[in-house]
Design an enzyme around this catalytic site. Structure first.
Site, short mmCIF file in Angstrom:
data_model
loop_
_atom_site.label_atom_id
_atom_site.label_comp_id
_atom_site.label_asym_id
_atom_site.label_seq_id
_atom_site.Cartn_x
_atom_site.Cartn_y
_atom_site.Cartn_z
N ASP A 79 7.51 14.66 9.60
CA ASP A 79 8.81 14.71 9.05
C ASP A 79 9.37 15.85 9.23
OD1 ASP A 79 7.23 15.67 7.08
OD2 ASP A 79 8.70 15.39 5.49
N GLU A 146 6.00 15.33 4.10
CA GLU A 146 5.50 16.87 3.64
C GLU A 146 6.89 17.51 3.13
OE1 GLU A 146 5.09 21.27 3.83
OE2 GLU A 146 6.61 19.97 4.82
N GLU A 147 8.03 17.50 3.49
CA GLU A 147 9.17 18.44 3.29
C GLU A 147 9.95 17.85 1.76
OE1 GLU A 147 9.75 20.87 4.75
OE2 GLU A 147 9.40 20.80 6.83
N ASP A 170 1.08 25.09 10.64
CA ASP A 170 2.54 25.01 9.91
C ASP A 170 2.95 26.50 9.32
OD1 ASP A 170 4.86 23.84 9.01
OD2 ASP A 170 4.06 22.97 7.02
#
Length: 487
Positions: A79, A146-147, A170
């Site tokens: 995402d 994840e966000e 990341d």
């Protein structure tokens, strides 16, 4: 999308990034990118599957001569943060990202770029597709959401992954190797209030705060950037204290993990105070702009007469709202005593919504120390409960405790020194990497995080360095070629 992106070096990396960015993939709306990734793995004839929460796992055997090396988990999240400028016409649910080259940077036109974490995902895809890159057996793990909640990492069950080493791609500074990160918790305050009719003889105004830099609420929290919700609250508090300003609506910020760039409020004042209110507001606006002139040169604060709203907040509730937001901590709360220049604990007052008799205040509190995280969260809860809010803690996830004796850390440091003739910065970061969460179900896994340089993540100013991507790619391939043997 400009063809110039696909012509950048290394082409295999930028082409995979361009393919990925053509697929809409905002957090919690990852259906299309999940199917895209499954089709990609299946097209290569590799073992490809979803787990129960819809993370995608793709397995690739070791290349000849690498069979005795430890299996590696290559991990990134599918995402991306969906942020755009107010004047940008863009639909994240239907459109791919419109990219362009600006000197050494790849940017997007008026939106987030998705380099966080799209470049990491693209790097994994490139190795999965390759026929000439040496590597050990690979478990490619593409997590979801994840966000906005770390949902994929939190719900990944033990026993699915076979790897002994995890490379998380990341991190956003190419001279850093991350060995730890902050955990986080959402602190959300809500309450209902009584609306009352707008008093006769009132004058309506719309106040707008905009032009702030915004940015990542973890990685950028130490920079002293403006928070649109705090600035707006300051304006409203002053108007209320001096002229009896009453609020009809507030809409400030957007995502909990982005420093809020904009806020809009609809308010009224009594007509008898109109001239004095305008004079006073201009003075406080000048003060705020002076304070932020260095960090926020594009800050704009507008107040314009507008149509009278039909209803406004009850004054008692309004006073509690303004005082509680004033009292609530925003920004760095504590610096680490153990690692130089590391933010230990912080809070971002991310979203403030007041409309139709309902209040919502959304915060993201981060810390690398669990007790400090909860200390700040409880402080926020107290401020909001004092004016009658219900406060909910949600989405809590652990930090990642540094392991300075990591075997894979030694590998990365040695390769970096040989390639760059200098030592990397071995750090912990204030962002919420997934490693700490993944480690709860895979406690023996040796984990590290690195990546190319990306600036302005979580904002429309997000940009990825072309030169850094070349440095990252060279580093990444050498790491895969030097994974330790099984003992």
């Amino acid at each position: 999308m400009s063809q110039e992106i696909r012509n950048l070096e290394p082409k295999v990396l930028w082409n995979k990034f361009a393919d990925l960015n053509a697929v809409p993939r905002p957090s919690k709306k990852e259906e299309r990118v999940i199917e895209f990734m499954k089709n990609f793995g299946n097209s290569l004839g590799l073992e490809t599957f979803e787990d129960d929460i819809r993370n995608v796992i793709i397995r690739k055997p070791a290349t000849p001569g690498m069979e005795n090396r430890k299996t590696v988990v290559l991990q990134g999240h599918l995402d991306m943060v969906h942020q755009k400028n107010n004047d940008t016409n863009f639909d994240f649910l239907t459109q791919g990202i419109d990219m362009y080259v600006d000197g050494d940077w790849v940017r997007a036109k008026g939106t987030t770029l998705g380099a966080d974490n799209g470049l990491g995902v693209a790097a994994i895809m490139a190795v999965l597709e390759s026929k000439d890159i040496p590597h050990p057996a690979i478990d490619a793990l593409f997590t979801i959401d994840e966000e906005t909640g770390m949902t994929g990492a939190l719900n990944l069950k033990g026993g699915i992954l076979k790897g002994e080493i995890l490379l998380n791609l990341d991190t956003e500074e190419d001279d850093e190797i991350d060995i730890g990160c902050a955990g986080g918790i959402d602190v959300t305050a809500t309450r209902k209030y009584t609306e009352e009719a707008t008093p006769e003889g009132s004058v309506g105004y719309t106040i707008t705060v905009k032009g702030l830099n915004g940015g990542h609420s973890g990685m950028d929290i130490h920079k002293g950037l403006g928070n649109a919700n705090k600035i707006m609250n300051r304006l409203l508090f002053d108007g209320f204290e001096n002229f009896g300003l009453q609020i009809s609506e507030i809409s400030g910020g957007s995502l909990r993990n982005a420093i809020p760039r904009e806020s809009v409020a609809k308010v009224i004042v009594a007509g008898m105070y109109d001239e004095a209110f305008v004079f006073d507001m201009q003075e406080i606006i000048n003060d705020i702009k002076f304070e932020f002139k260095t960090m926020e040169p594009n800050l704009t604060i507008e107040f314009m007469k507008s149509d009278l709203p039909n209803k406004v907040m009850d004054l008692g509730v309004q006073e509690g709202l303004l005082r509680s937001i004033y009292a609530s901590h925003n920004g760095v709360y504590r610096m680490s005593a153990d690692m130089a220049d590391l933010v230990e604990t912080s809070n971002n007052i991310a979203r403030v919504i007041v409309k139709d008799g309902e209040i919502s205040i959304q915060n993201l509190t981060r810390s690398s120390v669990e007790s400090s995280k909860m200390d700040l969260a409880n402080g926020l809860r107290s401020a909001y409960e004092l004016f009658g809010c219900e406060v909910e803690f949600g989405g809590s996830y652990p930090g990642w405790t540094p392991n300075i004796n990591s075997e894979i850390l030694d590998v990365l440091v040695n390769i970096y020194e040989k390639q760059n003739n200098t030592k990397p910065s071995v750090v912990a970061c204030h962002a919420g990497l997934e490693c700490g969460i993944l480690g709860t179900n895979y406690p023996g896994m040796d984990m590290i995080s690195f990546g190319p340089t990306i600036h302005g993540a979580h904002s429309p100013d997000e940009r990825a360095s072309i030169k850094s991507s070349q440095k990252f790619w060279k580093f990444y391939l050498e790491i895969l070629a030097n994974i330790p043997e099984r003992k």
